[in-house]
Write an enzyme that holds these catalytic residues in place. Structure first.
Site, PDB file in Angstrom:
ATOM      1  CG  HIS A  85      -1.873   1.059   1.356  1.00 18.36           C
ATOM      2  ND1 HIS A  85      -1.819   2.055   2.307  1.00 18.36           N
ATOM      3  CD2 HIS A  85      -2.991   1.306   0.615  1.00 18.36           C
ATOM      4  CE1 HIS A  85      -2.846   2.860   2.167  1.00 18.36           C
ATOM      5  NE2 HIS A  85      -3.575   2.435   1.150  1.00 18.36           N
TER       6      HIS A  85
ATOM      7  CG  HIS B 220      -3.588   9.405   0.191  1.00 18.99           C
ATOM      8  ND1 HIS B 220      -4.175  10.293   1.078  1.00 18.99           N
ATOM      9  CD2 HIS B 220      -4.380   8.309   0.179  1.00 18.99           C
ATOM     10  CE1 HIS B 220      -5.275   9.744   1.573  1.00 18.99           C
ATOM     11  NE2 HIS B 220      -5.422   8.538   1.055  1.00 18.99           N
TER      12      HIS B 220
HETATM   13  O1  G3P Z   1      -6.215   0.375  -1.195  1.00 19.34           O
HETATM   14  C1  G3P Z   1      -7.302   1.171  -0.872  1.00 19.34           C
HETATM   15  C2  G3P Z   1      -6.927   2.214   0.112  1.00 19.34           C
HETATM   16  O2  G3P Z   1      -5.724   2.792  -0.282  1.00 19.34           O
HETATM   17  C3  G3P Z   1      -7.994   3.244   0.220  1.00 19.34           C
HETATM   18  O3  G3P Z   1      -7.736   4.222   1.171  1.00 19.34           O
HETATM   19  O4  G3P Z   1      -7.197   6.538   1.785  1.00 19.34           O
HETATM   20  O5  G3P Z   1      -5.410   4.822   1.781  1.00 19.34           O
HETATM   21  O6  G3P Z   1      -6.328   5.648  -0.365  1.00 19.34           O
HETATM   22  P1  G3P Z   1      -6.623   5.357   1.071  1.00 19.34           P
HETATM   23 CA    CA Z   2      -5.180   4.339  -1.945  1.00 23.30          CA
END
Ligand code: G3P
Ligand code: CA
Length: 345
Positions: free
Chosen positions: A62, A104
């Site tokens: 992630h 992000h």
């Molecule tokens: O993988 C999905 C997740 O990344 C969604 O939440 O806020 O970390 O982009 P966020």
């Molecule tokens: Ca994400």
């Protein structure tokens, strides 16, 4: 990369419990779902899927190996690949001059030494910024910082500058083993549908937007916005899409998804309170990619439920918990960091 083919047990509609148990207050809270009510038609059910075995659950890094290395930097993604992650996750936004960059937040304030809204800055301006110094862990043999000790090249010039999606795609396609890339479109944004248009055009340049029948692109597109997912379906009908869920809308509590979408992306908080949701999705032939799974108890829950992908800031820890630490990397597929593409930071 393991095959996603599995035995196809007969459908068992009787195993589908009613949707009432997903109606608790916890599933109704979460981030705004401004676009989730677009697209009323749901997908037809496919052959039911069995729970996935632990060893076959892909581990997706992630924002890269973002617990240890500043998120969305080339260093974070290289680190994830060196740790043996099966795939990478990134968020994308359009700059003022229409480049897709991996950031992000709407603003660059949290993750760089600059200030401003991504969509109002040009790529050249973003390239002036340092996306690493906000989070440089103390070097150490364990925990955050260990990656830099093990692979000093991660600190090289350019590895903590803004990362374009184009550069990340190069990293993926140049890697000696198959790597999945889960790209999340961030909405709302002033550029609306231009995000998906530029994304599909870029993927097309890499030959990744239109996999032929029987083939699977290593790329899939995810969004909390059902409208964004629909745009991708229209522009690239054979590309896999994921509807991210911070809460499960009433009409999807039976395990169905919008038409054409076969993967749900629930937050781990949903499965903690409603573990039966995984079986409902599987019963209708839908897969389940769960974010953001960092704690041992959550990894164990995902294994117990047999989810189809674990998305984590700690890919190395998840691989270890799944009994796969180093397994795929030591199979002779690990590149030297310096061999990834020394000419392109
Ligand atoms: O993988 C999905 C997740 O990344 C969604 O939440 O806020 O970390 O982009 P966020
Ligand atoms: Ca994400």
């Amino acid at each position: 990369m393991q095959s996603t083919r599995r035995p196809e047990p007969p459908n068992s509609p009787s195993s589908l419990a009613g949707p009432s148990s997903l109606a608790g207050p916890s599933s109704l809270s979460g981030r705004p779902t401004h676009a989730l009510h677009v697209g009323l038609r749901t997908n037809a059910s496919g052959p039911a899927l069995p729970p996935r075995a632990a060893a076959d659950i892909p581990v997706i890094a992630h924002r890269g190996a973002s617990e240890d290395v500043p998120e969305h930097t080339l260093a974070a993604y290289e680190s994830a690949l060196l740790q043996g992650a099966d795939g990478l996750e990134c968020d994308v936004r359009l700059t003022a001059d229409m480049h897709l960059v991996c950031v992000h937040d709407r603003r660059v304030n949290r993750t760089s030494n600059g200030r401003g809204v991504v969509s109002t800055l040009e790529l050249a301006q973003l390239r002036q910024l340092d996306f690493g110094s906000w989070k440089q862990p103390a070097p150490g043999a364990e925990g955050p910082g260990a990656a830099y000790v093990e692979y000093p090249d991660l600190r090289r010039e350019g590895a903590h500058r803004v990362l374009t999606l184009e550069r990340l795609l190069e990293l993926v396609v140049d890697h000696p083993r198959r790597v999945e890339l889960a790209i999340e479109t961030k909405h709302p944004t002033r550029y609306a549908g231009l995000v998906e248009e530029h994304l599909v055009a870029l993927l097309d340049r890499f030959g990744l937007a239109h996999p032929r029948l029987g083939e699977r692109s290593p790329v899939r597109v995810m969004s909390f916005s059902a409208l964004s997912v629909r745009r991708i379906r229209r522009l690239a009908p054979s590309l896999e899409t994921v509807l991210l869920l911070d809460r499960v809308p009433l009409r999807f509590r039976d395990g169905s998804l919008p038409r054409g979408v076969r993967i749900a992306g629930p937050g781990i908080h949903i499965l903690r309170t409603h573990p039966e949701y995984v079986e409902r999705l599987h019963s209708l032939g839908n897969r389940v990619h769960v974010w953001t799974v960092d704690q041992a108890s959550d990894i164990d829950l995902c294994v117990e439920l047999g989810v189809d992908a674990i998305i984590s800031n700690r890919p190395k820890a998840v691989l270890a918990r799944l009994g796969r630490d180093g397994a795929r990397v030591s199979a002779g597929s690990q590149p030297a960091v310096t061999g990834l593409n020394p000419d392109k930071p």
